[in-house]
Design an enzyme around this catalytic site. Structure first.
Site, short mmCIF file in Angstrom:
data_model
loop_
_atom_site.label_atom_id
_atom_site.label_comp_id
_atom_site.label_asym_id
_atom_site.label_seq_id
_atom_site.Cartn_x
_atom_site.Cartn_y
_atom_site.Cartn_z
N ARG A 125 -18.18 -3.44 9.03
CA ARG A 125 -16.84 -3.25 9.58
C ARG A 125 -16.75 -1.91 10.31
O ARG A 125 -17.31 -0.92 9.86
CB ARG A 125 -15.82 -3.28 8.44
CG ARG A 125 -15.31 -4.67 8.14
CD ARG A 125 -14.47 -4.72 6.91
NE ARG A 125 -13.44 -3.68 6.81
CZ ARG A 125 -12.49 -3.69 5.90
NH1 ARG A 125 -12.42 -4.67 5.02
NH2 ARG A 125 -11.60 -2.72 5.85
N ARG A 165 -21.67 -1.68 2.71
CA ARG A 165 -21.05 -3.01 2.72
C ARG A 165 -21.36 -3.77 4.01
O ARG A 165 -21.32 -3.21 5.09
CB ARG A 165 -19.54 -2.85 2.56
CG ARG A 165 -18.80 -4.15 2.54
CD ARG A 165 -17.47 -3.98 1.89
NE ARG A 165 -16.48 -3.41 2.78
CZ ARG A 165 -15.19 -3.33 2.47
NH1 ARG A 165 -14.77 -3.76 1.29
NH2 ARG A 165 -14.33 -2.81 3.30
N ARG A 194 0.83 -1.21 0.00
CA ARG A 194 0.00 0.00 0.00
C ARG A 194 0.86 1.25 0.00
O ARG A 194 0.31 2.35 -0.03
CB ARG A 194 -0.87 0.01 1.25
CG ARG A 194 -2.32 -0.46 1.02
CD ARG A 194 -2.98 -0.41 2.37
NE ARG A 194 -4.40 -0.34 2.38
CZ ARG A 194 -5.21 -1.38 2.52
NH1 ARG A 194 -4.74 -2.59 2.54
NH2 ARG A 194 -6.52 -1.20 2.61
#
Ligand code: AMP
Length: 215
Positions: free
Chosen positions: A162, A127, A88
């Site tokens: 999450r 999500r 990343r």
């Protein structure tokens, strides 16, 4: 085959990684999953990672690189691997190259799942993930809802959101992606390894585009 998957948070790279690992028979190595599993076990590494994850920030390079180095030393990677969420940063990409050189291996493809920022925010806030870690199936309350609200179609497990999928943290994760991670696109392009795939549309179509670029 050794693959790096690039893409913003919510680009669907985790979903595609699961499908690809099934097809290729290689393990998926997701640093985010490793941190979440470590946190669930309450290890010091997991607790340290959580302080960064909750803010949408990157876990420091030395921690992440150590975790990946340990994972890449395991003996189940003869057929290759799929790195999802790592590297990343440029420092992580360079460290990965060093680790692989020492193992006499190279990356074959860096696949970029390309999705515009506005679409990423919409996706992430809806999500939901199955809490059963063996299942881990993902849904979206609008684009891919489960048959029964809050329950996994596959295993009946509870679905959860999450901690880092809230609007404020999502914006921070996107900013971090654009500043720290997107330079990797040029890094892998420069090595002739970048395969760009449009990440908008049905999951199966995106997967077909990935299969096509892998040849
Ligand atoms: P992910 O599941 O890939 O979206 O990762 C969730 C969070 O874990 C990220 O927002 C970071 O805080 C942390 N994380 C995962 N992979 C890395 C990485 N390669 N470098 C730094 N932080 C990471």
């Amino acid at each position: 085959m050794r693959i790096v998957l690039l893409g913003g948070p919510g680009s669907g790279k985790g979903t595609q990684a699961k499908k690809l690992t099934e097809k290729l028979g290689v393990p998926q190595i997701s640093t985010g999953d490793i941190f979440r599993a470590a946190l669930k076990e309450g290890t010091p590494m997991g607790l340290k990672a959580k302080t960064f994850m909750d803010k949408g920030e990157l876990v420091p390079d030395d921690v992440v690189i150590g975790v990946v180095e340990e994972r890449l030393a395991k003996p189940d990677l003869e057929k290759g691997f799929m790195l999802d969420g790592f590297p990343r940063t440029l420092a992580q990409a360079e460290a990965l190259d060093k680790i692989l050189t020492s193992l006499k291996k190279t990356i074959d493809h860096a696949i970029l799942v390309d999705v515009p920022d506005e679409e990423l925010v919409a996706r992430l806030s809806g999500r939901r993930t199955c809490r059963d870690s063996a299942c881990g199936k993902m849904y979206h309350i609008m684009f891919n809802p489960p048959k029964a609200e809050g329950k996994c179609d596959t295993c009946g497990g509870d679905l959860y959101q999450r901690d880092d999928d809230n609007e404020k943290t999502i914006r921070e994760r996107l900013a971090v992606y654009n500043s720290a991670t997107s330079p990797l696109i040029d890094y892998y392009d420069g090595q002739g390894l970048l395969r760009r795939v449009k990440g908008v549309g049905p999951i199966g179509e995106i997967f077909a585009s990935i299969e096509k670029v892998l040849g």
